[in-house]
Design a protein around this motif. Structure first.
Motif, short mmCIF file in Angstrom:
data_model
loop_
_atom_site.label_atom_id
_atom_site.label_comp_id
_atom_site.label_asym_id
_atom_site.label_seq_id
_atom_site.Cartn_x
_atom_site.Cartn_y
_atom_site.Cartn_z
N VAL A 53 0.84 -1.05 0.09
CA VAL A 53 0.04 0.12 0.12
C VAL A 53 0.80 1.25 0.02
CG1 VAL A 53 -1.65 1.47 1.48
CG2 VAL A 53 -1.95 -1.18 1.33
N SER A 54 0.46 2.12 -0.71
CA SER A 54 1.35 3.25 -0.97
C SER A 54 0.74 4.63 -0.62
CB SER A 54 1.96 3.41 -2.40
OG SER A 54 1.13 3.39 -3.49
N SER A 55 -0.57 4.54 -0.03
CA SER A 55 -1.25 5.80 0.13
C SER A 55 -1.15 5.78 1.90
CB SER A 55 -2.90 5.53 0.00
OG SER A 55 -3.45 4.34 0.29
N ALA A 107 14.45 3.40 1.20
CA ALA A 107 13.73 2.66 -0.13
C ALA A 107 14.70 2.28 -0.98
CB ALA A 107 12.54 3.34 -0.40
N GLY A 108 14.43 1.31 -1.72
CA GLY A 108 15.23 1.03 -2.94
C GLY A 108 14.35 0.54 -3.95
N ILE A 112 9.84 2.80 -2.80
CA ILE A 112 9.52 3.93 -2.49
C ILE A 112 7.90 4.19 -2.34
CG2 ILE A 112 8.93 4.38 -5.11
CD1 ILE A 112 10.08 7.14 -2.65
N GLY A 113 6.79 3.34 -2.64
CA GLY A 113 5.57 3.26 -2.42
C GLY A 113 5.30 3.28 -0.86
N ALA A 139 10.80 7.62 -8.58
CA ALA A 139 9.10 7.90 -8.89
C ALA A 139 8.67 8.70 -7.70
CB ALA A 139 8.47 6.47 -9.04
N HIS A 140 7.37 9.11 -7.85
CA HIS A 140 6.95 9.70 -6.80
C HIS A 140 7.56 10.96 -6.20
CE1 HIS A 140 3.16 7.46 -6.09
NE2 HIS A 140 4.10 6.12 -5.88
N THR A 141 8.22 11.68 -7.42
CA THR A 141 8.97 12.88 -6.90
C THR A 141 7.92 13.94 -6.52
OG1 THR A 141 8.95 13.27 -9.15
CG2 THR A 141 10.92 12.21 -8.43
#
Length: 208
Positions: A53-55, A107-108, A112-113, A139-141
């Motif tokens: 989950v990335s939220s 994170a690798g 990142i999520g 990602a997610h910058t």
């Protein structure tokens, strides 16, 4: 829990990376750092994969971050459209954010999520967050920029993380390290924590 969920959106969040947002089932309560099993039709066959989950919360919806180097299943998720459905099971995992006063997230790659989810959840709770992210194609910058704007510490590097980890670790009471990524990164990141003298709790999710 097992449920069928509806896609809200599919959004590009970096090179060969998408964020897929789903409606949350009733009573679904995944914490940042936990993961779910998604089941979808791929070439006429039902297949399943696990995604973290990335939220920062799952109130009304939840997000997973999908790297498109994950084969046909990942590509099938990226091709979803709003209104499509997939099956979800979970949440699973014991290494997640539980309100710790300072979260140091290492994170690798696909880690990142959960990293951005934990950082945002910590800041939402009035706590501190630091992210060290190893990637040559981040990602997610946008979300990382917002973490910085809110007072979080963020380092993105394509090189080793030793110095960044040493800078992120403060030794304050309750500081907890979270490590998410593939095996080589997990080994390097946990070694960097040891070299930095970190003696707090470490929560690790090895993606294999």
């Amino acid at each position: 829990m097992d449920a069928t969920v509806t896609v809200q959106s599919v959004e590009s969040v970096g090179p060969d990376t998408v964020a897929v947002t789903f409606d949350s089932p009733d009573e679904f309560d995944a914490k940042p750092g936990q993961f779910v099993r998604l089941t979808a039709d791929v070439g006429g066959e039902s297949e399943s994969r696990f995604y973290t989950v990335s939220s920062p919360d799952t109130d009304g919806s939840f997000e997973t971050t999908v790297g498109l180097d994950g084969g046909e299943f990942a590509a099938s998720l990226a091709d979803l459209e709003p209104g499509d459905t997939v099956d979800v099971s979970g949440p699973f995992g014991e290494d997640y954010y539980e309100g710790e006063p300072r979260a140091v997230v290492l994170a690798g790659g696909p880690g990142i999520g959960p990293a951005v989810a934990i950082a945002e959840a910590a800041l939402d709770a009035g706590n501190e967050a630091a992210v060290v992210y190893q990637s040559d194609a981040p990602a997610h910058t946008d979300r990382l920029d917002r973490v910085r704007d809110r007072g979080g510490s963020v380092v993105v590097t394509a090189d080793d993380v030793d110095d960044a980890v040493a800078d992120a670790v403060t030794g304050v009471d309750g500081e907890t390290a979270f490590v998410y990524g593939f095996a080589e990164f997990v080994d390097d990141a946990t070694a960097a924590l040891t070299d930095a003298g970190f003696d707090g709790e470490t929560k690790v999710e090895n993606f294999g």
